[in-house]
Design a protein around this motif. Structure first.
Motif, short mmCIF file in Angstrom:
data_model
loop_
_atom_site.label_atom_id
_atom_site.label_comp_id
_atom_site.label_asym_id
_atom_site.label_seq_id
_atom_site.Cartn_x
_atom_site.Cartn_y
_atom_site.Cartn_z
N ASN A 262 -28.82 -58.08 58.01
CA ASN A 262 -27.89 -59.14 57.64
C ASN A 262 -27.49 -59.94 58.88
O ASN A 262 -27.31 -59.38 59.96
CB ASN A 262 -26.67 -58.49 56.97
CG ASN A 262 -25.71 -59.46 56.37
OD1 ASN A 262 -24.89 -60.02 57.07
ND2 ASN A 262 -25.78 -59.64 55.06
N TYR B 164 -19.25 -57.31 53.49
CA TYR B 164 -20.69 -57.55 53.33
C TYR B 164 -20.91 -58.78 52.44
O TYR B 164 -20.33 -58.90 51.38
CB TYR B 164 -21.37 -56.33 52.70
CG TYR B 164 -22.76 -56.62 52.20
CD1 TYR B 164 -23.80 -56.87 53.09
CD2 TYR B 164 -23.03 -56.66 50.84
CE1 TYR B 164 -25.07 -57.16 52.63
CE2 TYR B 164 -24.30 -56.94 50.38
CZ TYR B 164 -25.32 -57.19 51.28
OH TYR B 164 -26.57 -57.47 50.82
N ASP C 132 -28.08 -62.06 54.02
CA ASP C 132 -29.21 -61.14 54.18
C ASP C 132 -30.42 -61.88 54.75
O ASP C 132 -30.79 -62.96 54.25
CB ASP C 132 -29.62 -60.50 52.85
CG ASP C 132 -28.61 -59.48 52.36
OD1 ASP C 132 -27.64 -59.18 53.09
OD2 ASP C 132 -28.81 -58.98 51.23
#
Length: 175
Positions: A110, A121, A126
């Motif tokens: 990432n 996250y 990504d």
């Protein structure tokens, strides 16, 4: 007298703050690295310990994003381009996330860095995702989460081991 008390107060404040900085963490930071010709790879992560707990499927739930380690998210720094399981990764610093499952893990590289765990996250950041199989270490139990490189010239494996679980991420340096 006031200046003296102020100096003592500042000194006491500094010392108490410094003791917090040097206090040992329960999940110590570890750094692993390897070189090949002009390429350098470094991984920075924290090492949580098993401490009698059931790890995968319990402490680390299956099917949920996890940055392998504790505290700050695990980061990988590359000085030259390389491939991870055949996927090109350009030189730079990235965060490693995983999605552990019983028989396989999804590995995520990432572009976000400077994160704490996987709390922030963002899948839109990504770079790549791929799956690797889970291997049992048999009777060998890794008390702390352990990462190491197994290097053979221009290829290597990143091994991530904790409890009785091990995964292998293939790496190839680009000449």
């Amino acid at each position: 007298m006031t200046r003296y008390l102020f100096t003592l107060f500042c000194l006491a404040f500094f010392i108490s703050g410094w003791s917090q900085v040097i206090k040992e963490r329960s999940s110590p930071v570890d750094i692993i690295s390897m070189r090949y010709k002009e390429s350098y790879v470094k991984i920075t992560y924290s090492q949580p310990s098993k401490k009698g707990r059931e790890i995968f499927g319990k402490l680390i739930p299956f099917g949920k994003e996890w940055s392998p380690g504790a505290n700050e998210a695990t980061e990988i720094t590359l000085t030259k381009d390389l491939t991870l399981k055949g996927f090109l990764v350009k030189a730079g610093t990235y965060t490693i996330f995983t999605i552990p499952e019983k028989d396989k893990w999804t590995i995520i590289i990432n572009k976000d860095v400077g994160l704490f765990g996987s709390y922030n996250y963002n899948p839109k950041q990504d770079l790549i995702r791929f799956d690797v199989p889970v291997h049992s270490t048999g009777d060998l139990v890794y008390e702390p989460l352990t990462m190491k490189f197994d290097q053979r010239n221009d290829v290597a494996d990143l091994l991530i081991m904790w409890d009785r679980t091990m995964i292998t991420i293939p790496i190839k340096f680009i000449n």
